[in-house]
Motif scaffolding. Structure first.
Motif, mmCIF file in Angstrom:
data_model
loop_
_atom_site.group_PDB
_atom_site.id
_atom_site.type_symbol
_atom_site.label_atom_id
_atom_site.label_comp_id
_atom_site.label_asym_id
_atom_site.label_seq_id
_atom_site.Cartn_x
_atom_site.Cartn_y
_atom_site.Cartn_z
ATOM 1 N N ASN A 127 0.718 -0.989 0.103
ATOM 2 C CA ASN A 127 0.120 0.163 0.034
ATOM 3 C C ASN A 127 0.817 1.341 -0.086
ATOM 4 O O ASN A 127 0.401 2.175 -0.589
ATOM 5 N N ALA A 129 4.052 1.508 -1.572
ATOM 6 C CA ALA A 129 4.299 1.725 -2.696
ATOM 7 C C ALA A 129 3.253 2.228 -3.748
ATOM 8 O O ALA A 129 3.514 2.813 -4.559
ATOM 9 N N TYR A 130 2.086 1.848 -3.504
ATOM 10 C CA TYR A 130 1.018 2.024 -4.343
ATOM 11 C C TYR A 130 0.535 3.306 -4.569
ATOM 12 O O TYR A 130 -0.010 4.006 -5.298
ATOM 13 N N ILE A 131 0.903 4.247 -3.419
ATOM 14 C CA ILE A 131 0.675 5.541 -3.417
ATOM 15 C C ILE A 131 1.463 6.367 -4.556
ATOM 16 O O ILE A 131 0.983 7.304 -5.272
ATOM 17 N N GLN A 134 0.785 3.982 -8.452
ATOM 18 C CA GLN A 134 0.311 2.767 -8.165
ATOM 19 C C GLN A 134 1.369 1.693 -8.620
ATOM 20 O O GLN A 134 1.376 0.532 -9.101
#
Lengths: 267, 441
Positions: A127, A129-131, A134
């Motif tokens: 999550n 890394a997804y910031i 994506q």
């Protein structure tokens, strides 16, 4: 001297006796009436406190079953066996024909098969890394493999293998779906326990694009759907989906002919 | 000169690197052949597109409409044909739809001047609706829609209009150059904002590392006969945040979860004031801005006026290209800016800077364990405990982090900058907020 010892011995004994009587009286007078069935039901539940039923834990679920008439088949870790046992305690019948499901990562990508947009150096968490765009992979649908699911799994069913892929041990998985909830790309999905094949891709991009960034991504070529009508594969939004309702005879052929080999058998 | 002030709690002193571009006059970026205009360039709801593929658009035409209370219109700076609508990643890390426009070089925007006399007779309400039409947003970075910010809610009263001329981010000089080169227009813009907010007093806060701007602004305020006061400030990051600026100038603390108006202040920055001036006097929608292109990896750092939709690639070419291979390209300032991976990222309303940093500039370091030294706590201007928040988030206790005021964190970066263990504290805060959002949706 002896009198002193005797005096101490007697006074402590007397005190103990008095307090003991006090406690015994209090336990009778102040007793909270608890339905005995709650205790029995709680004992019948697995006690993993995973929360997959939607209640705070096994105790809360047991209370809900007895007091509020909650359905008895909400416990995925317990499965059919537990549901039947709880049903017999409650004196009701339950349909336990539903199949046990387990989590599976629908992605076969790793550092060798796919390209990156940039190098990610932040917190080891999907999550987090997804910031940033994506995730660092060009594919925005795949497994980020930073292990958020590993950390939320209450029974340690999820591990990362030596190729950098996330694997779920279906024999340990208790179907609590915590990994499904935490996964930012939603690449973790539930499949039936005894599923024979699955499509190891989650990308909705067009085939031409997928081909550029991943060598094992589904390109939506429809070979599985068209050439193997009894394979149980359906293409939607450039991605092949596996049907699990019936038994199919052409799964193996479809897996062999799949160009990127993303239809994989499950041992 | 007035005594220099600063905010009371926390803060850090990073090297300011302003010298790279502080003496560079604003140059104008030639019109690009293609524009990429994202439909979300502001805080709040993305604008909804009103053009589609194949449409011919005129310069200054509105191409997307505000779609909520906190939202803003989007205009195209140049005319041409809409080639496609495609999804692009914004520096902030998420993807939105954008119009790709093939530019017709013959169509240019003709500004229409409205006399100052006419504008004098308009009410604050009318001025507000004009800047709303022009799609003006805050130009400091967060891009909060200006017509929402300047509209004082019922029951509140603005005592002070605080003009943020701090530009506390290292490297950036866009506001500094506007103050030096467009002083009169800028001050006229501040006057318009004062009328919209109804604030009796105007205070302009400038950090002391911009002595020329302080002098120039002071002189022009005098010659124009305005009653704005100028407050010099000690250099300290993040003074350009509105909460810190209010604390520095007014010694008032904005309550947790509150807005500056709760303590009687409205804060806006230099770039926004100039955009308001252009929107009102020249009916010019907000479609271009001054961007500082700087960093050790560009040949000729510069301040460039660029159209929204110009790519970072063109901007860096204008700044003489790369002098060496950059390790990071940052949109905005180095403290709060976002690293981008694609040079085709477009300039937007909120893009204050484009920085190309070398490997040596990007602090490398091995992450080690937290030794509880407390430097992040001392550095935090909001009085939070970054280390405690981080540990809570790391263990998945998001609700507890919220109770410890996680949502007051504005990701200024003081904690990460101070941390000797190189812990990704700010990213941790962002993760915590993301997980809280996920839980509530």
């Amino acid at each position: 001297m002896v009198a002193n010892v005797l005096y101490a011995f007697l006074s402590i004994t007397l005190l103990g006796l008095l307090l003991g009587i006090g406690l015994a009286v209090a336990s009778k007078k102040l007793a909270v009436k608890k339905d005995e069935r709650i205790i029995i039901v709680e004992e019948a539940l697995p006690g993993a406190n995973c929360g997959a039923c939607g209640y705070a834990g096994c105790a809360a679920y047991a209370e809900a079953i007895v007091n509020d008439g909650a359905p008895v088949d909400l416990c995925p870790p317990g499965g059919a066996e537990t549901a039947e046992r709880v049903a017999s305690i409650m004196g009701i019948t339950v349909d336990v024909s539903s199949i046990k499901e387990v989590a599976k990562v629908h992605c076969w990508g790793n550092d060798e098969t796919r390209t990156h947009d940039f190098t990610y150096e932040g917190i080891e968490d999907c999550n987090a890394a997804y910031i940033y765009f994506q995730g660092a992979d060009t594919c925005k649908y795949g497994c980020l493999a930073l292990g958020s699911c590993i950390r939320v799994c209450p029974v340690d069913a999820i591990t990362k293998d030596s190729d950098g892929r996330i694997q779920v041990d279906k024999h340990i998985c208790i179907s609590c779906e915590k990994c499904i909830a935490v996964c930012p790309t939603k690449v973790m999905k539930m499949i039936p326990f005894d599923a024979d094949y699955y499509v190891a891709c989650n990308s909705l991009d067009k085939g031409a694009l997928v081909r550029k960034y991943c060598s094992v991504g589904c390109i939506g070529c429809k070979i599985c759907e068209k050439k193997f009508p009894d394979g149980g594969f359906v293409i939607e939004n450039n991605l092949s989906y596996t049907q699990y309702e019936n038994t199919y005879t052409e799964r193996e052929g479809a897996a062999e002919k799949c160009p990127p080999k993303c239809i994989r058998s499950i041992p | 000169m007035l005594k220099q002030r600063t905010f009371r709690r926390g803060g850090i002193h990073p090297p300011d690197k302003k010298h790279l571009t502080s003496q560079q006059p604003i140059t104008v970026c030639p019109d690009p052949e293609e524009l990429i205009i994202p439909f979300s360039q502001h805080l709040g709801a993305p604008a909804s597109p009103i053009v589609s593929k194949g449409d011919i658009v005129q310069p200054g035409q509105r191409i997307a409409e505000s779609s909520g209370f906190i939202s803003a219109h989007i205009h195209t700076p140049l005319g041409g044909e809409v080639k496609e609508i495609r999804r692009v990643f914004l520096p902030a890390g998420f993807a939105v739809d954008a119009a790709v426009i093939t530019v017709d070089a013959d169509a240019v925007f003709e500004p229409q001047e409205t006399p100052a006399e006419f504008l004098k007779n308009l009410s604050g309400e009318e001025l507000l609706s004009r800047i709303q039409e022009a799609g003006v947003v805050g130009m400091g970075g967060a891009a909060f829609p200006a017509h929402v910010k300047f509209k004082i809610p019922k029951g509140k009263q603005a005592e002070y209009l605080v003009i943020n001329a701090v530009e506390c981010e290292p490297y950036l000089n866009a506001d500094n150059r506007i103050m030096l080169e467009h002083t009169e227009g800028l001050l006229e813009g501040i006057g318009f904002i004062q009328r919209m907010t109804g604030a009796p007093k105007v205070i302009i806060g400038i950090e002391s590392n911009k002595p020329e701007a302080i002098e120039q602004m002071g002189k022009t305020i005098g010659s124009m006969g305005l009653e704005f006061s100028l407050q010099p400030l000690k250099v300290k990051y993040p003074q350009g945040d509105e909460k810190q600026l209010i604390d520095a100038i007014l010694q008032r603390e904005v309550p947790s979860g509150g807005l500056p108006i709760d303590v009687g202040a409205v804060v806006t920055n230099i770039g926004s004031a100039y955009a308001v001036f252009e929107a009102l006097r020249f009916s010019k929608p907000l479609f271009e801005r001054v961007v500082t292109v700087s960093g050790e990896a560009v040949n000729k750092p510069a301040n460039i006026r660029a159209k929204v939709g110009t790519t970072f690639r063109q901007m860096i070419d204008l700044a003489g290209g790369f002098s060496e291979e950059p390790y990071k390209i940052v949109a905005g300032g180095p403290m709060m800016g976002f690293t981008v991976f694609d040079l085709d990222t477009p300039v937007m309303k909120g893009t204050s800077g484009i920085l190309a940093l070398t490997r040596a500039q990007v602090q490398e370091g091995v992450r080690t364990a937290c030794i509880s030294c407390g430097r992040c706590v001392r550095g935090c201007p909001m009085g939070l405990q970054p280390t405690r928040l981080y540990h809570l988030i790391d263990r998945g206790h998001y609700e507890e982090a919220k109770e410890a005021y996680l949502l007051d964190c504005k990701e200024c970066g003081c904690c990460s900058y101070s941390c000797p263990a190189k812990i990704h504290l700010v990213q941790g805060m962002r993760l915590g907020k993301r997980m809280l959002r996920n839980m509530s949706s």
